[in-house]
Design a protein around this motif. Sequence first.
Motif, PDB file in Angstrom:
ATOM      1  N   ASN A   1       0.827  -1.212   0.000  1.00 39.37           N
ATOM      2  CA  ASN A   1       0.000   0.000   0.000  1.00 39.37           C
ATOM      3  C   ASN A   1       0.862   1.264   0.000  1.00 39.37           C
ATOM      4  OD1 ASN A   1      -2.378  -1.438  -0.064  1.00 39.37           O
ATOM      5  ND2 ASN A   1      -2.648  -1.415   2.145  1.00 39.37           N
ATOM      6  N   ILE A   2       1.925   1.243   0.785  1.00 41.55           N
ATOM      7  CA  ILE A   2       2.850   2.390   0.811  1.00 41.55           C
ATOM      8  C   ILE A   2       3.452   2.596  -0.576  1.00 41.55           C
ATOM      9  CG2 ILE A   2       5.056   3.234   1.711  1.00 41.55           C
ATOM     10  CD1 ILE A   2       4.294   1.747   4.369  1.00 41.55           C
ATOM     11  N   ARG A   3       3.864   1.514  -1.195  1.00 44.14           N
ATOM     12  CA  ARG A   3       4.475   1.615  -2.535  1.00 44.14           C
ATOM     13  C   ARG A   3       3.451   1.999  -3.594  1.00 44.14           C
ATOM     14  NH1 ARG A   3       8.963   3.002  -0.598  1.00 44.14           N
ATOM     15  NH2 ARG A   3      10.221   1.328   0.259  1.00 44.14           N
ATOM     16  N   TYR A   4       2.195   1.611  -3.421  1.00 41.79           N
ATOM     17  CA  TYR A   4       1.152   2.096  -4.330  1.00 41.79           C
ATOM     18  C   TYR A   4       1.114   3.626  -4.284  1.00 41.79           C
ATOM     19  CZ  TYR A   4      -1.309  -2.451  -4.976  1.00 41.79           C
ATOM     20  OH  TYR A   4      -1.675  -3.727  -5.315  1.00 41.79           O
ATOM     21  N   LEU A   5       1.105   4.173  -3.085  1.00 44.60           N
ATOM     22  CA  LEU A   5       1.074   5.630  -2.940  1.00 44.60           C
ATOM     23  C   LEU A   5       2.332   6.248  -3.543  1.00 44.60           C
ATOM     24  CD1 LEU A   5      -0.249   8.220  -1.967  1.00 44.60           C
ATOM     25  CD2 LEU A   5       0.639   7.734   0.335  1.00 44.60           C
ATOM     26  N   ASP A   6       3.485   5.665  -3.258  1.00 45.83           N
ATOM     27  CA  ASP A   6       4.738   6.155  -3.838  1.00 45.83           C
ATOM     28  C   ASP A   6       4.672   6.152  -5.364  1.00 45.83           C
ATOM     29  OD1 ASP A   6       5.837   6.383  -1.279  1.00 45.83           O
ATOM     30  OD2 ASP A   6       6.997   4.524  -1.437  1.00 45.83           O
ATOM     31  N   LYS A   7       4.156   5.074  -5.922  1.00 44.65           N
ATOM     32  CA  LYS A   7       4.064   4.919  -7.381  1.00 44.65           C
ATOM     33  C   LYS A   7       3.148   5.986  -7.985  1.00 44.65           C
ATOM     34  CE  LYS A   7       4.602   2.619 -11.303  1.00 44.65           C
ATOM     35  NZ  LYS A   7       5.795   2.903 -12.073  1.00 44.65           N
ATOM     36  N   LEU A   8       2.015   6.233  -7.349  1.00 45.14           N
ATOM     37  CA  LEU A   8       1.083   7.241  -7.866  1.00 45.14           C
ATOM     38  C   LEU A   8       1.706   8.636  -7.823  1.00 45.14           C
ATOM     39  CD1 LEU A   8      -2.225   5.930  -6.255  1.00 45.14           C
ATOM     40  CD2 LEU A   8      -1.465   5.646  -8.628  1.00 45.14           C
ATOM     41  N   ILE A   9       2.401   8.954  -6.735  1.00 44.74           N
ATOM     42  CA  ILE A   9       3.067  10.260  -6.636  1.00 44.74           C
ATOM     43  C   ILE A   9       4.174  10.361  -7.675  1.00 44.74           C
ATOM     44  CG2 ILE A   9       4.418  11.791  -5.142  1.00 44.74           C
ATOM     45  CD1 ILE A   9       1.414  11.519  -4.329  1.00 44.74           C
ATOM     46  N   ASP A  10       4.885   9.278  -7.891  1.00 41.32           N
ATOM     47  CA  ASP A  10       5.929   9.249  -8.909  1.00 41.32           C
ATOM     48  C   ASP A  10       5.340   9.498 -10.299  1.00 41.32           C
ATOM     49  OD1 ASP A  10       8.792   8.771  -9.423  1.00 41.32           O
ATOM     50  OD2 ASP A  10       8.089   6.999 -10.527  1.00 41.32           O
ATOM     51  N   GLU A  11       4.213   8.871 -10.592  1.00 37.96           N
ATOM     52  CA  GLU A  11       3.554   9.089 -11.889  1.00 37.96           C
ATOM     53  C   GLU A  11       3.127  10.544 -12.047  1.00 37.96           C
ATOM     54  OE1 GLU A  11       0.385   6.208 -12.117  1.00 37.96           O
ATOM     55  OE2 GLU A  11       1.781   4.550 -12.425  1.00 37.96           O
ATOM     56  N   LEU A  12       2.641  11.143 -10.972  1.00 36.13           N
ATOM     57  CA  LEU A  12       2.259  12.557 -10.990  1.00 36.13           C
ATOM     58  C   LEU A  12       3.475  13.410 -11.338  1.00 36.13           C
ATOM     59  CD1 LEU A  12       0.004  14.700 -10.334  1.00 36.13           C
ATOM     60  CD2 LEU A  12       0.979  14.749  -8.026  1.00 36.13           C
ATOM     61  N   ALA A  13       4.588  13.153 -10.669  1.00 33.46           N
ATOM     62  CA  ALA A  13       5.807  13.926 -10.893  1.00 33.46           C
ATOM     63  C   ALA A  13       6.364  13.719 -12.305  1.00 33.46           C
ATOM     64  CB  ALA A  13       6.866  13.558  -9.853  1.00 33.46           C
ATOM     65  N   LYS A  14       6.064  12.576 -12.895  1.00 28.22           N
ATOM     66  CA  LYS A  14       6.535  12.300 -14.254  1.00 28.22           C
ATOM     67  C   LYS A  14       5.623  12.875 -15.323  1.00 28.22           C
ATOM     68  CE  LYS A  14       9.352   8.306 -13.235  1.00 28.22           C
ATOM     69  NZ  LYS A  14       9.549   6.867 -13.404  1.00 28.22           N
ATOM     70  N   GLY A  15       4.557  13.556 -14.895  1.00 26.71           N
ATOM     71  CA  GLY A  15       3.715  14.254 -15.851  1.00 26.71           C
ATOM     72  C   GLY A  15       2.516  13.503 -16.384  1.00 26.71           C
ATOM     73  N   LYS A  16       2.222  12.330 -15.836  1.00 23.02           N
ATOM     74  CA  LYS A  16       1.035  11.609 -16.303  1.00 23.02           C
ATOM     75  C   LYS A  16      -0.227  12.394 -15.983  1.00 23.02           C
ATOM     76  CE  LYS A  16       2.105   6.736 -16.571  1.00 23.02           C
ATOM     77  NZ  LYS A  16       1.673   5.407 -16.151  1.00 23.02           N
ATOM     78  N   SER A  17      -1.248  12.194 -16.779  1.00 25.28           N
ATOM     79  CA  SER A  17      -2.531  12.859 -16.528  1.00 25.28           C
ATOM     80  C   SER A  17      -3.193  12.231 -15.314  1.00 25.28           C
ATOM     81  CB  SER A  17      -3.452  12.711 -17.745  1.00 25.28           C
ATOM     82  OG  SER A  17      -3.900  11.374 -17.856  1.00 25.28           O
ATOM     83  N   MET A  18      -4.006  13.017 -14.620  1.00 27.07           N
ATOM     84  CA  MET A  18      -4.717  12.507 -13.453  1.00 27.07           C
ATOM     85  C   MET A  18      -5.625  11.339 -13.840  1.00 27.07           C
ATOM     86  SD  MET A  18      -3.599  13.869 -10.718  1.00 27.07           S
ATOM     87  CE  MET A  18      -4.825  13.467  -9.483  1.00 27.07           C
ATOM     88  N   GLU A  19      -6.196  11.389 -15.026  1.00 25.83           N
ATOM     89  CA  GLU A  19      -7.058  10.298 -15.479  1.00 25.83           C
ATOM     90  C   GLU A  19      -6.296   8.973 -15.509  1.00 25.83           C
ATOM     91  OE1 GLU A  19      -8.627   9.467 -19.746  1.00 25.83           O
ATOM     92  OE2 GLU A  19     -10.186  10.625 -18.723  1.00 25.83           O
ATOM     93  N   LYS A  20      -5.066   9.002 -16.000  1.00 26.24           N
ATOM     94  CA  LYS A  20      -4.258   7.774 -16.051  1.00 26.24           C
ATOM     95  C   LYS A  20      -3.774   7.371 -14.672  1.00 26.24           C
ATOM     96  CE  LYS A  20      -2.851   7.861 -20.784  1.00 26.24           C
ATOM     97  NZ  LYS A  20      -1.815   7.633 -21.763  1.00 26.24           N
ATOM     98  N   ILE A  21      -3.358   8.362 -13.870  1.00 25.12           N
ATOM     99  CA  ILE A  21      -2.879   8.060 -12.512  1.00 25.12           C
ATOM    100  C   ILE A  21      -3.980   7.392 -11.702  1.00 25.12           C
ATOM    101  CG2 ILE A  21      -2.108   9.068 -10.326  1.00 25.12           C
ATOM    102  CD1 ILE A  21      -0.761  11.306 -12.061  1.00 25.12           C
ATOM    103  N   LEU A  22      -5.205   7.899 -11.817  1.00 26.28           N
ATOM    104  CA  LEU A  22      -6.328   7.368 -11.055  1.00 26.28           C
ATOM    105  C   LEU A  22      -7.006   6.183 -11.742  1.00 26.28           C
ATOM    106  CD1 LEU A  22      -7.835  10.706  -9.700  1.00 26.28           C
ATOM    107  CD2 LEU A  22      -6.021   9.274  -8.727  1.00 26.28           C
ATOM    108  N   ARG A  23      -6.344   5.660 -12.749  1.00 26.21           N
ATOM    109  CA  ARG A  23      -6.787   4.456 -13.455  1.00 26.21           C
ATOM    110  C   ARG A  23      -8.219   4.568 -13.949  1.00 26.21           C
ATOM    111  NH1 ARG A  23      -1.766   4.736 -12.118  1.00 26.21           N
ATOM    112  NH2 ARG A  23      -0.589   2.794 -12.108  1.00 26.21           N
ATOM    113  N   LYS A  24      -8.583   5.748 -14.464  1.00 26.20           N
ATOM    114  CA  LYS A  24      -9.946   5.960 -14.964  1.00 26.20           C
ATOM    115  C   LYS A  24     -10.104   5.458 -16.387  1.00 26.20           C
ATOM    116  CE  LYS A  24     -11.071   9.769 -11.956  1.00 26.20           C
ATOM    117  NZ  LYS A  24     -11.375  11.176 -11.817  1.00 26.20           N
ATOM    118  N   SER A  25      -9.012   5.331 -17.109  1.00 26.44           N
ATOM    119  CA  SER A  25      -9.104   4.908 -18.508  1.00 26.44           C
ATOM    120  C   SER A  25      -8.703   3.447 -18.688  1.00 26.44           C
ATOM    121  CB  SER A  25      -8.225   5.801 -19.378  1.00 26.44           C
ATOM    122  OG  SER A  25      -6.871   5.683 -18.986  1.00 26.44           O
ATOM    123  N   GLU A  26      -8.537   2.741 -17.609  1.00 27.26           N
ATOM    124  CA  GLU A  26      -8.085   1.326 -17.690  1.00 27.26           C
ATOM    125  C   GLU A  26      -9.266   0.403 -17.857  1.00 27.26           C
ATOM    126  OE1 GLU A  26      -4.661   0.202 -16.629  1.00 27.26           O
ATOM    127  OE2 GLU A  26      -3.916   2.208 -16.433  1.00 27.26           O
TER     128      GLU A  26
END
Length: 118
Positions: free
Chosen positions: A93-118
């Motif tokens: 769970n901690i690494r899930y949060l780390d991964k999401l923050i990392d994706e944010l910092a790498k410029g991914k869209s919020m839609e992709k970060i929040l897995r809305k288009s999956e």
Amino acid sequence: MQNTRIFTTSFVSVYPHYITKAEKKGRTKEEVHEIIFWLTGYDEKSLQELLEKRTDFQTFFDEAPKLNPNVSLIKGVICGYRVEDIENELMRNIRYLDKLIDELAKGKSMEKILRKSE
């Protein structure tokens, strides 16, 4: 072996690093909060209470209103570990949060970060 010291680390001690990482890349505190809320079910009020209480990661995730059912869609490597292969639930769970923050910092869209288009 994964570092077990993080289990007793207060969430508030790591939280500013999430914000700093995002802001250095032109993202916002609000986006970090949106990620935290999506992952855990917390809201602004409950997040502030957790920060004030200096809640540790174990309690942060144990008391989360509802872990998002789409967490299984979070895949990839963070801190040298493939998140989907981490057996310890808290560390995963901690690494899930780390991964999401990392994706944010790498410029991914919020839609992709929040897995809305999956």
